[in-house]
Design a protein around this motif. Sequence first.
Motif, PDB file in Angstrom:
ATOM      1  N   ALA A   1      10.687   9.871 -18.347  1.00  0.00           N
ATOM      2  CA  ALA A   1      11.751  10.716 -17.806  1.00  0.00           C
ATOM      3  C   ALA A   1      11.260  12.155 -17.737  1.00  0.00           C
ATOM      4  O   ALA A   1      10.260  12.528 -18.369  1.00  0.00           O
ATOM      5  N   LEU A   2      11.963  12.987 -16.990  1.00  0.00           N
ATOM      6  CA  LEU A   2      11.509  14.362 -16.781  1.00  0.00           C
ATOM      7  C   LEU A   2      11.619  15.221 -18.025  1.00  0.00           C
ATOM      8  O   LEU A   2      10.795  16.107 -18.256  1.00  0.00           O
ATOM      9  N   VAL A   3      12.631  14.978 -18.857  1.00  0.00           N
ATOM     10  CA  VAL A   3      12.861  15.818 -20.037  1.00  0.00           C
ATOM     11  C   VAL A   3      12.991  14.989 -21.306  1.00  0.00           C
ATOM     12  O   VAL A   3      12.326  15.255 -22.304  1.00  0.00           O
ATOM     13  N   SER A   4      13.848  13.994 -21.289  1.00  0.00           N
ATOM     14  CA  SER A   4      14.127  13.184 -22.477  1.00  0.00           C
ATOM     15  C   SER A   4      12.951  12.256 -22.783  1.00  0.00           C
ATOM     16  O   SER A   4      12.042  12.087 -21.965  1.00  0.00           O
ATOM     17  N   PRO A   5      12.963  11.622 -23.978  1.00  0.00           N
ATOM     18  CA  PRO A   5      11.881  10.708 -24.342  1.00  0.00           C
ATOM     19  C   PRO A   5      11.999   9.321 -23.704  1.00  0.00           C
ATOM     20  O   PRO A   5      11.225   8.425 -24.045  1.00  0.00           O
ATOM     21  N   LEU A   6      12.935   9.127 -22.809  1.00  0.00           N
ATOM     22  CA  LEU A   6      13.114   7.820 -22.176  1.00  0.00           C
ATOM     23  C   LEU A   6      11.965   7.517 -21.207  1.00  0.00           C
ATOM     24  O   LEU A   6      11.240   8.413 -20.767  1.00  0.00           O
ATOM     25  N   ALA A   7      11.825   6.256 -20.870  1.00  0.00           N
ATOM     26  CA  ALA A   7      10.844   5.820 -19.879  1.00  0.00           C
ATOM     27  C   ALA A   7      11.328   4.519 -19.264  1.00  0.00           C
ATOM     28  O   ALA A   7      12.153   3.807 -19.854  1.00  0.00           O
ATOM     29  N   GLY A   8      10.837   4.207 -18.092  1.00  0.00           N
ATOM     30  CA  GLY A   8      11.228   2.972 -17.423  1.00  0.00           C
ATOM     31  C   GLY A   8      10.178   2.555 -16.408  1.00  0.00           C
ATOM     32  O   GLY A   8       9.285   3.327 -16.042  1.00  0.00           O
ATOM     33  N   TRP A   9      10.303   1.309 -15.938  1.00  0.00           N
ATOM     34  CA  TRP A   9       9.314   0.749 -15.028  1.00  0.00           C
ATOM     35  C   TRP A   9       9.704   0.985 -13.575  1.00  0.00           C
ATOM     36  O   TRP A   9      10.863   0.868 -13.195  1.00  0.00           O
ATOM     37  N   LYS A  10       8.693   1.297 -12.757  1.00  0.00           N
ATOM     38  CA  LYS A  10       8.867   1.407 -11.312  1.00  0.00           C
ATOM     39  C   LYS A  10       7.920   0.431 -10.634  1.00  0.00           C
ATOM     40  O   LYS A  10       6.785   0.240 -11.072  1.00  0.00           O
ATOM     41  N   SER A  11       8.401  -0.168  -9.568  1.00  0.00           N
ATOM     42  CA  SER A  11       7.613  -1.141  -8.821  1.00  0.00           C
ATOM     43  C   SER A  11       7.236  -0.558  -7.464  1.00  0.00           C
ATOM     44  O   SER A  11       8.087  -0.010  -6.755  1.00  0.00           O
ATOM     45  N   TYR A  12       5.963  -0.658  -7.130  1.00  0.00           N
ATOM     46  CA  TYR A  12       5.453  -0.155  -5.862  1.00  0.00           C
ATOM     47  C   TYR A  12       4.854  -1.313  -5.063  1.00  0.00           C
ATOM     48  O   TYR A  12       4.079  -2.100  -5.606  1.00  0.00           O
ATOM     49  N   GLN A  13       5.204  -1.411  -3.799  1.00  0.00           N
ATOM     50  CA  GLN A  13       4.633  -2.444  -2.939  1.00  0.00           C
ATOM     51  C   GLN A  13       3.232  -2.031  -2.501  1.00  0.00           C
ATOM     52  O   GLN A  13       3.037  -0.933  -1.970  1.00  0.00           O
ATOM     53  N   VAL A  14       2.276  -2.936  -2.714  1.00  0.00           N
ATOM     54  CA  VAL A  14       0.865  -2.636  -2.451  1.00  0.00           C
ATOM     55  C   VAL A  14       0.255  -3.773  -1.641  1.00  0.00           C
ATOM     56  O   VAL A  14       0.604  -4.941  -1.826  1.00  0.00           O
ATOM     57  N   SER A  15      -0.657  -3.433  -0.760  1.00  0.00           N
ATOM     58  CA  SER A  15      -1.459  -4.442  -0.075  1.00  0.00           C
ATOM     59  C   SER A  15      -2.890  -3.939   0.051  1.00  0.00           C
ATOM     60  O   SER A  15      -3.137  -2.728   0.161  1.00  0.00           O
ATOM     61  N   VAL A  16      -3.824  -4.887   0.015  1.00  0.00           N
ATOM     62  CA  VAL A  16      -5.243  -4.601   0.193  1.00  0.00           C
ATOM     63  C   VAL A  16      -5.737  -5.486   1.335  1.00  0.00           C
ATOM     64  O   VAL A  16      -5.608  -6.706   1.277  1.00  0.00           O
ATOM     65  N   ASP A  17      -6.268  -4.865   2.375  1.00  0.00           N
ATOM     66  CA  ASP A  17      -6.774  -5.596   3.536  1.00  0.00           C
ATOM     67  C   ASP A  17      -8.269  -5.352   3.671  1.00  0.00           C
ATOM     68  O   ASP A  17      -8.717  -4.192   3.608  1.00  0.00           O
ATOM     69  N   ALA A  18      -9.034  -6.422   3.875  1.00  0.00           N
ATOM     70  CA  ALA A  18     -10.481  -6.301   4.001  1.00  0.00           C
ATOM     71  C   ALA A  18     -10.982  -7.158   5.148  1.00  0.00           C
ATOM     72  O   ALA A  18     -10.418  -8.217   5.458  1.00  0.00           O
ATOM     73  N   ARG A  19     -12.086  -6.716   5.747  1.00  0.00           N
ATOM     74  CA  ARG A  19     -12.688  -7.433   6.871  1.00  0.00           C
ATOM     75  C   ARG A  19     -14.200  -7.268   6.805  1.00  0.00           C
ATOM     76  O   ARG A  19     -14.710  -6.169   6.518  1.00  0.00           O
ATOM     77  N   LEU A  20     -14.904  -8.342   7.076  1.00  0.00           N
ATOM     78  CA  LEU A  20     -16.367  -8.333   7.157  1.00  0.00           C
ATOM     79  C   LEU A  20     -16.767  -8.987   8.470  1.00  0.00           C
ATOM     80  O   LEU A  20     -16.434 -10.147   8.720  1.00  0.00           O
ATOM     81  N   GLU A  21     -17.478  -8.239   9.315  1.00  0.00           N
ATOM     82  CA  GLU A  21     -17.920  -8.764  10.606  1.00  0.00           C
ATOM     83  C   GLU A  21     -19.181  -8.038  11.039  1.00  0.00           C
ATOM     84  O   GLU A  21     -19.216  -6.803  11.072  1.00  0.00           O
ATOM     85  N   ASN A  22     -20.227  -8.803  11.354  1.00  0.00           N
ATOM     86  CA  ASN A  22     -21.498  -8.229  11.818  1.00  0.00           C
ATOM     87  C   ASN A  22     -22.000  -7.146  10.874  1.00  0.00           C
ATOM     88  O   ASN A  22     -22.389  -6.052  11.295  1.00  0.00           O
ATOM     89  N   GLU A  23     -21.954  -7.436   9.581  1.00  0.00           N
ATOM     90  CA  GLU A  23     -22.402  -6.515   8.529  1.00  0.00           C
ATOM     91  C   GLU A  23     -21.503  -5.300   8.363  1.00  0.00           C
ATOM     92  O   GLU A  23     -21.771  -4.430   7.531  1.00  0.00           O
ATOM     93  N   MET A  24     -20.459  -5.187   9.159  1.00  0.00           N
ATOM     94  CA  MET A  24     -19.520  -4.080   9.019  1.00  0.00           C
ATOM     95  C   MET A  24     -18.394  -4.515   8.087  1.00  0.00           C
ATOM     96  O   MET A  24     -17.721  -5.520   8.333  1.00  0.00           O
ATOM     97  N   PHE A  25     -18.193  -3.729   7.028  1.00  0.00           N
ATOM     98  CA  PHE A  25     -17.224  -4.089   5.999  1.00  0.00           C
ATOM     99  C   PHE A  25     -16.336  -2.895   5.702  1.00  0.00           C
ATOM    100  O   PHE A  25     -16.812  -1.755   5.607  1.00  0.00           O
ATOM    101  N   HIS A  26     -15.041  -3.148   5.573  1.00  0.00           N
ATOM    102  CA  HIS A  26     -14.154  -2.078   5.124  1.00  0.00           C
ATOM    103  C   HIS A  26     -12.964  -2.666   4.381  1.00  0.00           C
ATOM    104  O   HIS A  26     -12.558  -3.811   4.617  1.00  0.00           O
ATOM    105  N   VAL A  27     -12.422  -1.867   3.465  1.00  0.00           N
ATOM    106  CA  VAL A  27     -11.253  -2.232   2.665  1.00  0.00           C
ATOM    107  C   VAL A  27     -10.198  -1.154   2.861  1.00  0.00           C
ATOM    108  O   VAL A  27     -10.497   0.041   2.785  1.00  0.00           O
ATOM    109  N   GLU A  28      -8.974  -1.582   3.115  1.00  0.00           N
ATOM    110  CA  GLU A  28      -7.876  -0.648   3.290  1.00  0.00           C
ATOM    111  C   GLU A  28      -6.802  -0.898   2.229  1.00  0.00           C
ATOM    112  O   GLU A  28      -6.385  -2.041   2.013  1.00  0.00           O
ATOM    113  N   LEU A  29      -6.389   0.173   1.568  1.00  0.00           N
ATOM    114  CA  LEU A  29      -5.370   0.124   0.521  1.00  0.00           C
ATOM    115  C   LEU A  29      -4.088   0.751   1.049  1.00  0.00           C
ATOM    116  O   LEU A  29      -4.103   1.889   1.532  1.00  0.00           O
TER     117      LEU A  29
END
Length: 295
Positions: free
Chosen positions: A111-139
């Motif tokens: 929390a911003l001031v008090s000693p409390l805390a809590g969980w937050k969930s974030y949507q994430v995806s990881v996309d990767a491709r390999l073609e003709n020696e060209m490779f990249h990963v996108e987050l």
Amino acid sequence: MNSLKLPDIAAQKLLHVTPLDWVGMCAIALPIQLEGRHVAAMADAGVNLVDGKSRGIHMSRLYLALEQLEHQALTPLAIHQLLADFLASHEGLSTAAHLRLSFEHLLKRPALVSPLAGWKSYQVSVDARLENEMFHVELSVRVPYSSTCPCSAALARQLIQRQFEADFSGEVLNRESVLAWLGSSQGIVATPHSQRSQASVQLRLRNNLDTVPVTELIDAVEASLGTAVQTAVKRADEQAFALANGQNLMFCEDAARRIHQALRELDIATAFTLRVEHAESLHAHDAVASSQWQW
């Protein structure tokens, strides 16, 4: 004992030669290791099919290859090796391999001031491709935040000024009466409107990273905005959140520029694209802004 060979229908030749861009499987349940913990993910795995005479690919080979992600940390190097294995198991059939991992990233936020805390969930995806020696990963991540309209804030302040003039016209002011007025609903007759907002960010990661920096990216986005949505709060935290919103008034254009600058300062990406959406509380439509760098 049955000596008959099991039929392999996928190996049968076709009369109509038609290469395919992508063949594989979607929504495969898969545990991955990320930032020192196990995460439940869904995987989409596939390859192209350039040999149009072949009826199909060997999907089981892709499925079994995914197991290697269970036993090592998720890194660009690990993903590159996995895609290389996809292609090695389809030599002569495929020239490009694809992987998409989707999951929720849980972070415990104080929390911003008090000693409390809590969980937050974030949507994430990881996309990767390999073609003709060209490779990249996108987050890609989605980060929720609060935004307060600068125009609305200015209009509210003007109404408060007018009320002040009406209530104290011709009076000799003293500190106590002004303080009491400021703390009353009679004095603060208008408030600016805020809205739940969302930033969607996609980074093309450097291939030499020793991790997939999900938390680092989320932290950078939230710090640039200053108004991350909260979890457990007391009244002191709610007041601090109101202060943060008041000190970070922003249109969607302002939010997009803040995030763009923050991403440029990170040394983890070779390109990025971003989009912010402010779910308007004044209008029935949303305000949107986007930006990109070297995409």
